[in-house]
Scaffold this motif. Structure first.
Motif, PDB file in Angstrom:
ATOM      1  N   SER A 204       0.419   5.519   0.119  1.00  0.00           N
ATOM      2  CA  SER A 204      -0.263   6.701   0.355  1.00  0.00           C
ATOM      3  C   SER A 204       0.409   8.140   0.136  1.00  0.00           C
ATOM      4  O   SER A 204       1.859   7.963   1.146  1.00  0.00           O
ATOM      5  N   HIS A 205       0.148   8.893  -0.276  1.00  0.00           N
ATOM      6  CA  HIS A 205       0.758  10.557  -0.315  1.00  0.00           C
ATOM      7  C   HIS A 205       0.490  11.224   0.852  1.00  0.00           C
ATOM      8  O   HIS A 205      -0.754  11.203   0.999  1.00  0.00           O
ATOM      9  N   TYR A 206       1.528  11.692   0.934  1.00  0.00           N
ATOM     10  CA  TYR A 206       1.634  12.943   2.610  1.00  0.00           C
ATOM     11  C   TYR A 206       1.962  14.100   1.967  1.00  0.00           C
ATOM     12  O   TYR A 206       3.521  14.320   1.596  1.00  0.00           O
TER      13      TYR A 206
ATOM     14  N   ALA B 279       0.788  -0.753   0.504  1.00  0.00           N
ATOM     15  CA  ALA B 279      -0.029   0.082   0.335  1.00  0.00           C
ATOM     16  C   ALA B 279       0.695   1.361   0.221  1.00  0.00           C
ATOM     17  O   ALA B 279       2.051   1.610   1.308  1.00  0.00           O
TER      18      ALA B 279
ATOM     19  N   ARG C 125      -9.838  -0.270  -3.556  1.00  0.00           N
ATOM     20  CA  ARG C 125      -8.855   0.436  -3.968  1.00  0.00           C
ATOM     21  C   ARG C 125      -8.476   1.511  -5.119  1.00  0.00           C
ATOM     22  O   ARG C 125      -8.095   2.409  -5.424  1.00  0.00           O
TER      23      ARG C 125
ATOM     24  N   ALA D 243      -5.863   2.031   3.599  1.00  0.00           N
ATOM     25  CA  ALA D 243      -4.976   1.593   2.804  1.00  0.00           C
ATOM     26  C   ALA D 243      -4.572   0.009   3.440  1.00  0.00           C
ATOM     27  O   ALA D 243      -4.310  -1.089   2.665  1.00  0.00           O
TER      28      ALA D 243
ATOM     29  N   ASN E 100      -6.524   6.498   7.035  1.00  0.00           N
ATOM     30  CA  ASN E 100      -5.620   6.643   5.630  1.00  0.00           C
ATOM     31  C   ASN E 100      -4.682   5.334   5.965  1.00  0.00           C
ATOM     32  O   ASN E 100      -5.167   4.355   5.195  1.00  0.00           O
TER      33      ASN E 100
END
Length: 82
Positions: free
Chosen positions: A38-40, A36, A72, A65, A61
């Motif tokens: 994830s953009h932060y 997974a 998804r 995820a 999040n």
């Protein structure tokens, strides 16, 4: 992951500039459901003497995820209309 010294940055001024110009990071985890990413957003703490970055990782999040119950992609989200 194998580190490649060619891409290593050690100059803190260059690292700070890179983060200011590209204030997003990707955190990758490997839960039982598969990889997974994830953009932060990330921010430099400019008023600190030592190098420090700040971001926010919300519990939503993490749940999305790492849970097979949540779709998804938007193509899997279907709503019924009556």
């Amino acid at each position: 992951m194998r580190k490649n010294p060619y891409y290593e940055l050690t100059d803190l001024d260059q690292i700070r500039r890179l983060i200011r110009e590209n204030p997003w990071a990707v955190l990758v985890s490997n839960p039982s459901t598969g990889l997974a990413a994830s953009h932060y957003p990330i921010l430099l703490e400019e008023d600190r003497e030592e190098f420090s970055i700040v971001t926010h990782v919300g519990p939503w999040n993490f749940i999305v995820a790492h849970s097979p119950e949540f779709p998804r992609s938007s193509s899997r989200r279907r709503t019924s209309r009556s």
